[in-house]
Design a protein around this motif. Structure first.
Motif, mmCIF file in Angstrom:
data_model
loop_
_atom_site.group_PDB
_atom_site.id
_atom_site.type_symbol
_atom_site.label_atom_id
_atom_site.label_comp_id
_atom_site.label_asym_id
_atom_site.label_seq_id
_atom_site.Cartn_x
_atom_site.Cartn_y
_atom_site.Cartn_z
ATOM 1 N N ILE A 172 -9.769 4.126 -0.393
ATOM 2 C CA ILE A 172 -8.968 2.761 -0.707
ATOM 3 C C ILE A 172 -7.891 2.922 -1.222
ATOM 4 O O ILE A 172 -6.700 1.889 -0.976
ATOM 5 C CB ILE A 172 -10.101 1.831 -1.308
ATOM 6 N N GLU A 173 -7.686 3.780 -2.274
ATOM 7 C CA GLU A 173 -6.418 3.699 -3.269
ATOM 8 C C GLU A 173 -5.248 4.080 -2.169
ATOM 9 O O GLU A 173 -4.302 3.634 -2.465
ATOM 10 C CB GLU A 173 -6.644 4.594 -4.406
ATOM 11 N N GLU A 174 -5.378 5.241 -1.547
ATOM 12 C CA GLU A 174 -4.560 5.652 -0.476
ATOM 13 C C GLU A 174 -4.261 4.410 0.268
ATOM 14 O O GLU A 174 -2.918 4.197 0.819
ATOM 15 C CB GLU A 174 -4.935 6.756 -0.117
ATOM 16 N N LEU A 175 -5.149 4.090 0.999
ATOM 17 C CA LEU A 175 -4.927 2.723 2.162
ATOM 18 C C LEU A 175 -4.159 1.617 1.459
ATOM 19 O O LEU A 175 -3.341 1.109 2.274
ATOM 20 C CB LEU A 175 -6.270 2.472 2.770
ATOM 21 N N ALA A 176 -4.405 1.301 0.059
ATOM 22 C CA ALA A 176 -3.928 0.166 -0.482
ATOM 23 C C ALA A 176 -2.342 0.334 -0.739
ATOM 24 O O ALA A 176 -1.770 -0.520 -1.111
ATOM 25 C CB ALA A 176 -4.441 -0.291 -1.571
#
Length: 244
Positions: A172-176
């Protein structure tokens, strides 16, 4: 069609239990802004809902249960549809598919399809919410998104290689990360997209993912105004997806 070498458990674990969701996931169990989600997904002019063919998808989130804010290990399960598929070939997707007459409900459908595509054991997850019925922009088919928490994450794989050739949990950190986000366009249509592991997540899946990040408060400011040509973006990706 190939399936995992261990059986599914149809009819089991099909009740939503929002009260069990980790605190960082609870915003996704509350009443969603349905119209905002539908605006994110976009509507193709002239396409009307077709209730004759319905489907369910599983939005499966993993991450530390005791975290109060988004944990560093938070992720969401994604699949890559085999480029040989007749429909939506090469696209990134949540596990999911057509509702069968033998399914107890849409949760049952989502879990069965996830088992067929990725080998997911349904007793390793907890279903926590059901988003309002959405419609695939290209054909109007109703889709029922199910949100679940992955209690016991394990290594998954393309269990049905005719349908899926890659399965992974995207950070999620990468997607965000604003560097992973972009707006893509195809003709008059515009929509959010994500770049992850060389793939491009767009369309229905990209819209649902963008809505989840916004609803949960996980997104940072990103460039929404620059519109990138979808064909060009896909040609530079691993999707192996044709726009013809």
């Amino acid at each position: 069609m190939t399936y995992p070498d261990y059986p599914d458990q149809p009819g089991r674990n099909t009740v939503l239990r929002p009260e069990t969701a980790p605190e960082w996931l609870r915003p996704l169990t509350e009443t969603p802004d349905t119209e905002a989600i539908r605006r994110t997904l976009g509507v193709k002019p002239g396409v009307r809902p077709r209730p004759d063919k319905q489907a369910a998808v599983l939005m499966l989130f993993a991450g530390a249960r005791d975290a109060t804010a988004l944990p560093a290990d938070a992720g969401v399960l994604l699949t890559h549809r085999a480029p040989t598929m007749r429909t939506h070939s090469g696209q990134m997707a949540f596990p999911g598919g057509r509702i069968d007459a033998t399914d107890d409900n849409v949760v049952d459908t989502a879990l069965r399809e996830a088992w067929e595509e990725t080998g997911l054991r349904r007793d390793s997850v907890t279903p926590i919410a059901q988003l309002p019925e959405m419609h695939v922009r290209s054909n109007g088919y109703p889709v029922h998104p199910i949100i679940a928490y992955w209690d016991e994450p394990e290594e998954l794989y393309p269990a049905s290689e005719e349908e899926t050739d890659d399965v992974f949990t995207a950070s999620i950190e990468e997607l965000a990360d604003p560097a992973s986000r972009l707006t893509v366009g195809w003709g008059p249509w515009r929509g959010p997209a994500f770049q992850v592991r060389g793939y491009v997540v767009w369309g229905f899946t990209g819209g649902l993912l963008a809505s989840a990040l916004a609803t949960a408060g996980w997104e940072d400011e990103w460039d929404r105004d620059t519109v990138h040509d979808l064909s060009t973006v896909l040609a530079a990706s691993r999707n192996n997806e044709s726009m013809d």
